[in-house]
Design an enzyme around this catalytic site. Structure first.
Site, short mmCIF file in Angstrom:
data_model
loop_
_atom_site.label_atom_id
_atom_site.label_comp_id
_atom_site.label_asym_id
_atom_site.label_seq_id
_atom_site.Cartn_x
_atom_site.Cartn_y
_atom_site.Cartn_z
N ASP A 14 -7.57 -2.77 3.75
CA ASP A 14 -6.62 -3.19 4.78
C ASP A 14 -7.22 -4.26 5.70
O ASP A 14 -6.51 -5.14 6.17
CB ASP A 14 -6.14 -2.00 5.60
CG ASP A 14 -5.15 -1.14 4.84
OD1 ASP A 14 -4.68 -1.57 3.76
OD2 ASP A 14 -4.83 -0.04 5.31
N TYR A 57 6.71 10.27 3.72
CA TYR A 57 7.44 9.16 3.09
C TYR A 57 8.35 9.68 1.99
O TYR A 57 7.91 10.48 1.17
CB TYR A 57 6.49 8.25 2.33
CG TYR A 57 5.53 7.40 3.06
CD1 TYR A 57 5.67 6.02 3.04
CD2 TYR A 57 4.43 7.94 3.72
CE1 TYR A 57 4.74 5.20 3.64
CE2 TYR A 57 3.50 7.13 4.34
CZ TYR A 57 3.66 5.76 4.29
OH TYR A 57 2.75 4.94 4.89
N HIS A 83 1.38 -3.03 3.91
CA HIS A 83 1.51 -2.82 2.47
C HIS A 83 2.92 -3.09 1.97
O HIS A 83 3.89 -2.90 2.70
CB HIS A 83 1.16 -1.37 2.11
CG HIS A 83 -0.17 -0.92 2.60
ND1 HIS A 83 -0.39 0.36 3.04
CD2 HIS A 83 -1.35 -1.56 2.72
CE1 HIS A 83 -1.65 0.49 3.40
NE2 HIS A 83 -2.26 -0.67 3.23
N LYS A 137 11.51 2.58 1.62
CA LYS A 137 10.73 3.68 2.20
C LYS A 137 11.56 4.29 3.32
O LYS A 137 12.20 3.58 4.08
CB LYS A 137 9.41 3.20 2.78
CG LYS A 137 8.42 2.70 1.77
CD LYS A 137 7.15 2.23 2.45
CE LYS A 137 6.16 1.67 1.45
NZ LYS A 137 4.98 1.10 2.12
#
Length: 177
Positions: free
Chosen positions: A169, A132, A62, A72
């Site tokens: 995905d 995250y 992603h 991130k």
């Protein structure tokens, strides 16, 4: 904290430096000043948790498209996973290269992922949690992805074929420059 740059410029594995005593340990896992010393983006606007029920769950690859590209900072807080990033920055010397790192609750490692990277992971244990911190608010229209098994990258996943993967995905397109 101990900052170790990966082979992909600007991406770091960050290790906790625990101070231990008879109670356990204490460790800093985020310090704006220390991140700034490495010229890393410290603008955190959102925090997320990904809970993964089964070993062999694969999420990725992603990214957020410009102008919503995001930094991130990820850490496994329970369980274990293999975290993978791909450098998608066209002007980078490591464009198109990937690296992976095992993040576990025991090793307490984290991964700093700069803007312009695709990100994904495969769980190595049941009941794995990934925490995250991100530098941009999630924007549905800016979501992008690359198929987890794109032959152009030839990512070596420790478990191989995912046991659990979303249709999205599974069906991301192959990468095209």
């Amino acid at each position: 904290m101990i900052f170790n740059e990966t082979k992909l410029k600007g991406a770091y594995i960050i290790e906790a430096a625990p101070v231990k005593d008879n109670r356990g340990f204490f460790s800093r896992v985020w310090c704006k000043r220390e991140f700034e010393e490495y010229e890393l983006d410290t603008n955190i606007v959102q925090c997320n948790i990904s809970y993964n029920l089964k070993k062999g769950t694969l999420r990725g690859m992603h990214y957020q498209k410009n102008p919503y590209s995001e930094v991130k900072y990820v850490r496994c807080i329970k369980g274990a996973l293999y975290d993978v990033i791909i450098d998608m920055r066209e002007n980078s010397k490591t464009f198109g290269q990937w690296t992976g790192v095992e993040l576990t609750e025991e090793n307490r490692k984290a991964l700093y992922i700069p803007k312009g990277f695709a990100h994904g992971f495969e769980t190595l244990m049941d009941n794995t949690y990934l925490y995250y911190q991100v530098s941009e608010y999630y924007k549905t229209d800016a979501e992008g992805g690359i198929r987890w098994n794109d032959p152009q990258f030839n990512i070596i996943w420790p478990i191989g074929e995912p046991k659990v993967i979303s249709n999205k995905d599974k069906n991301w397109p192959l990468f095209k420059k």
